[in-house]
Motif scaffolding. Structure first.
Motif, PDB file in Angstrom:
ATOM      1  N   GLY A 206       0.830  -1.212   0.000  1.00 59.79           N
ATOM      2  CA  GLY A 206       0.000   0.000   0.000  1.00 59.79           C
ATOM      3  C   GLY A 206       0.856   1.250   0.000  1.00 59.79           C
ATOM      4  N   PHE A 207       0.261   2.374  -0.425  1.00 61.21           N
ATOM      5  CA  PHE A 207       0.986   3.650  -0.506  1.00 61.21           C
ATOM      6  C   PHE A 207       0.531   4.554   0.628  1.00 61.21           C
ATOM      7  CE2 PHE A 207       1.467   8.054  -1.987  1.00 61.21           C
ATOM      8  CZ  PHE A 207       2.814   8.057  -2.283  1.00 61.21           C
ATOM      9  N   GLY A 208       1.494   5.003   1.415  1.00 60.31           N
ATOM     10  CA  GLY A 208       1.194   5.926   2.508  1.00 60.31           C
ATOM     11  C   GLY A 208       1.795   7.292   2.223  1.00 60.31           C
ATOM     12  N   PRO A 209       0.967   8.307   1.898  1.00 55.18           N
ATOM     13  CA  PRO A 209       1.506   9.642   1.587  1.00 55.18           C
ATOM     14  C   PRO A 209       2.097  10.315   2.817  1.00 55.18           C
ATOM     15  CG  PRO A 209      -0.884   9.703   1.646  1.00 55.18           C
ATOM     16  CD  PRO A 209      -0.495   8.268   1.790  1.00 55.18           C
ATOM     17  N   VAL A 210       3.191  11.008   2.597  1.00 56.00           N
ATOM     18  CA  VAL A 210       3.871  11.729   3.663  1.00 56.00           C
ATOM     19  C   VAL A 210       3.830  13.233   3.416  1.00 56.00           C
ATOM     20  CG1 VAL A 210       6.067  12.073   4.830  1.00 56.00           C
ATOM     21  CG2 VAL A 210       5.381   9.778   4.144  1.00 56.00           C
ATOM     22  N   LEU A 211       4.122  13.638   2.189  1.00 56.72           N
ATOM     23  CA  LEU A 211       4.144  15.054   1.819  1.00 56.72           C
ATOM     24  C   LEU A 211       3.284  15.273   0.579  1.00 56.72           C
ATOM     25  CD1 LEU A 211       7.934  15.954   2.196  1.00 56.72           C
ATOM     26  CD2 LEU A 211       6.089  16.552   3.753  1.00 56.72           C
ATOM     27  N   ARG A 212       2.499  16.321   0.619  1.00 56.73           N
ATOM     28  CA  ARG A 212       1.768  16.755  -0.568  1.00 56.73           C
ATOM     29  C   ARG A 212       1.657  18.274  -0.527  1.00 56.73           C
ATOM     30  NH1 ARG A 212      -3.013  17.726  -3.281  1.00 56.73           N
ATOM     31  NH2 ARG A 212      -3.200  16.536  -5.229  1.00 56.73           N
ATOM     32  N   PRO A 213       2.393  18.981  -1.379  1.00 53.45           N
ATOM     33  CA  PRO A 213       2.337  20.450  -1.367  1.00 53.45           C
ATOM     34  C   PRO A 213       0.925  20.968  -1.638  1.00 53.45           C
ATOM     35  CG  PRO A 213       4.217  19.677  -2.628  1.00 53.45           C
ATOM     36  CD  PRO A 213       3.389  18.472  -2.329  1.00 53.45           C
ATOM     37  N   TRP A 214       0.672  22.180  -1.127  1.00 56.14           N
ATOM     38  CA  TRP A 214      -0.629  22.812  -1.349  1.00 56.14           C
ATOM     39  C   TRP A 214      -0.786  23.208  -2.816  1.00 56.14           C
ATOM     40  CZ3 TRP A 214       0.755  26.761   2.984  1.00 56.14           C
ATOM     41  CH2 TRP A 214       0.714  26.109   4.229  1.00 56.14           C
ATOM     42  N   PRO A 215      -1.976  23.135  -3.382  1.00 59.28           N
ATOM     43  CA  PRO A 215      -2.183  23.639  -4.745  1.00 59.28           C
ATOM     44  C   PRO A 215      -2.278  25.171  -4.807  1.00 59.28           C
ATOM     45  CG  PRO A 215      -4.195  22.640  -3.911  1.00 59.28           C
ATOM     46  CD  PRO A 215      -3.142  22.376  -2.883  1.00 59.28           C
ATOM     47  N   LEU A 216      -2.644  25.809  -3.684  1.00 58.23           N
ATOM     48  CA  LEU A 216      -2.638  27.275  -3.583  1.00 58.23           C
ATOM     49  C   LEU A 216      -1.458  27.681  -2.715  1.00 58.23           C
ATOM     50  CD1 LEU A 216      -6.420  28.093  -3.015  1.00 58.23           C
ATOM     51  CD2 LEU A 216      -5.133  28.177  -5.141  1.00 58.23           C
ATOM     52  N   GLN A 217      -0.512  28.402  -3.306  1.00 54.70           N
ATOM     53  CA  GLN A 217       0.749  28.677  -2.628  1.00 54.70           C
ATOM     54  C   GLN A 217       0.999  30.184  -2.527  1.00 54.70           C
ATOM     55  OE1 GLN A 217       3.743  26.464  -4.762  1.00 54.70           O
ATOM     56  NE2 GLN A 217       2.618  24.524  -4.583  1.00 54.70           N
ATOM     57  N   PRO A 218       0.934  30.745  -1.324  1.00 58.35           N
ATOM     58  CA  PRO A 218       1.266  32.170  -1.146  1.00 58.35           C
ATOM     59  C   PRO A 218       2.721  32.439  -1.534  1.00 58.35           C
ATOM     60  CG  PRO A 218       0.143  31.308   0.779  1.00 58.35           C
ATOM     61  CD  PRO A 218       0.500  30.123  -0.070  1.00 58.35           C
ATOM     62  N   ARG A 219       2.951  33.657  -1.996  1.00 56.62           N
ATOM     63  CA  ARG A 219       4.281  34.021  -2.495  1.00 56.62           C
ATOM     64  C   ARG A 219       4.616  35.446  -2.059  1.00 56.62           C
ATOM     65  NH1 ARG A 219       8.015  34.446  -6.845  1.00 56.62           N
ATOM     66  NH2 ARG A 219       8.020  36.565  -7.643  1.00 56.62           N
ATOM     67  N   VAL A 220       5.878  35.637  -1.614  1.00 57.18           N
ATOM     68  CA  VAL A 220       6.382  36.958  -1.228  1.00 57.18           C
ATOM     69  C   VAL A 220       7.749  37.133  -1.875  1.00 57.18           C
ATOM     70  CG1 VAL A 220       7.031  38.473   0.675  1.00 57.18           C
ATOM     71  CG2 VAL A 220       5.148  36.873   0.966  1.00 57.18           C
ATOM     72  N   ALA A 221       8.005  38.334  -2.432  1.00 60.13           N
ATOM     73  CA  ALA A 221       9.298  38.608  -3.068  1.00 60.13           C
ATOM     74  C   ALA A 221       9.708  40.046  -2.778  1.00 60.13           C
ATOM     75  CB  ALA A 221       9.234  38.360  -4.571  1.00 60.13           C
ATOM     76  N   LEU A 222      10.972  40.222  -2.472  1.00 63.43           N
ATOM     77  CA  LEU A 222      11.562  41.543  -2.254  1.00 63.43           C
ATOM     78  C   LEU A 222      12.699  41.710  -3.254  1.00 63.43           C
ATOM     79  CD1 LEU A 222      11.560  44.110  -0.413  1.00 63.43           C
ATOM     80  CD2 LEU A 222      13.338  42.981   0.936  1.00 63.43           C
ATOM     81  N   SER A 223      12.692  42.810  -4.009  1.00 60.54           N
ATOM     82  CA  SER A 223      13.682  42.964  -5.071  1.00 60.54           C
ATOM     83  C   SER A 223      14.154  44.412  -5.156  1.00 60.54           C
ATOM     84  CB  SER A 223      13.114  42.531  -6.429  1.00 60.54           C
ATOM     85  OG  SER A 223      12.027  43.366  -6.787  1.00 60.54           O
ATOM     86  N   LEU A 224      15.326  44.565  -5.746  1.00 62.30           N
ATOM     87  CA  LEU A 224      15.901  45.874  -6.039  1.00 62.30           C
ATOM     88  C   LEU A 224      16.159  45.941  -7.528  1.00 62.30           C
ATOM     89  CD1 LEU A 224      16.981  48.511  -4.707  1.00 62.30           C
ATOM     90  CD2 LEU A 224      19.239  47.451  -4.708  1.00 62.30           C
ATOM     91  N   GLY A 225      15.561  46.918  -8.193  1.00 60.44           N
ATOM     92  CA  GLY A 225      15.672  46.996  -9.642  1.00 60.44           C
ATOM     93  C   GLY A 225      16.027  48.375 -10.137  1.00 60.44           C
TER      94      GLY A 225
END
Length: 232
Positions: A206-225
């Motif tokens: 049998g298969f026992g799941p351990v990790l499954r990422p979320w399908p909705l993923q928040p994102r934060v980015a800081l950049s200098l341009g």
């Protein structure tokens, strides 16, 4: 002949006296007042091309974090963006090679990478002279690459596996202009990832799941341009 010459001289002298000029000096005739002076045609000055609507090439380097439930601090890594702006609209292509994330239990250590490539389109709304808000939309692809290091002798790991999924979602960015064309930007958004890996163990058939990422993923980015106008 002498009389004719004398008559011509006398006639010229009388004409000079009638016009009020002294005898013996040349008469300068005034131009006719009814004749308007010749108009000088001047061509209108040609305006130099305005650089207000010229496209602006932009480059940015920053740090991005995507939260998918695998690690508490999410998938993090540097982000490089190259884009172009014209007026208030802009397009940016960004690549994010994330650092590996490890999840460990009593059986194995799972190593997961999540690099992504995305195209972002946005519309800039300037709030003040230095502050601007830019709502936008990201569309691209994300890759999950998994490898397993067994910690139990009876465990036989499968080979490394790669899953590619599209990603899309809204993103809101706030930019603060520092000096010249240099800008510090903070972006916050949500990425929809329809295809995420399901990681687990096969135990007793049998298969026992351990990790499954979320399908909705928040994102934060800081950049200098910074940017440079493409006008010549």
């Amino acid at each position: 002949a002498t009389l004719e010459i004398a008559a011509l001289v006398l006639r010229e002298a009388l004409r000079a006296l009638a016009e009020g000029a002294p005898i013996g000096e040349p008469v300068v005739r005034e131009p006719d007042a009814a004749t308007p002076p010749a108009a000088t045609s001047t061509a209108p000055a040609r305006r130099a091309p305005s650089a207000a609507h010229a496209p602006t090439l932009r480059a940015a380097l920053g740090w991005a974090t995507s939260l998918d439930g695998v690690a508490p601090l999410g998938h993090q890594g540097p982000e490089l963006g190259l884009g172009v702006e014209r007026g208030r609209a802009g397009l940016e292509l960004s690549v994010t090679p994330t650092l590996p994330v490890r999840a460990t239990d009593e059986l194995a250590t799972i190593r997961l990478l999540r690099p992504s490539l995305a195209l972002r389109g946005g519309f800039r709304i300037r709030a003040t002279e230095r502050l601007a808000w830019e709502p936008g939309l990201r569309l691209g692809v994300v890759t999950y690459r998994r490898s397993t290091e067994p910690d139990a002798e009876e465990l036989e790991p499968t080979g490394a596996r790669t899953i590619v999924s599209p990603l899309f979602g809204p993103e809101s960015r706030v930019g603060l202009r520092l000096v010249g064309a240099t800008e510090l930007a903070l972006a916050v958004g949500v990425e929809v990832v329809p295809r995420v890996p399901e990681i687990g163990y096969e135990i007793a058939g049998g298969f026992g799941p351990v990790l499954r990422p979320w399908p909705l993923q928040p994102r934060v980015a800081l950049s200098l341009g910074t940017g440079k106008s493409a006008a010549r």
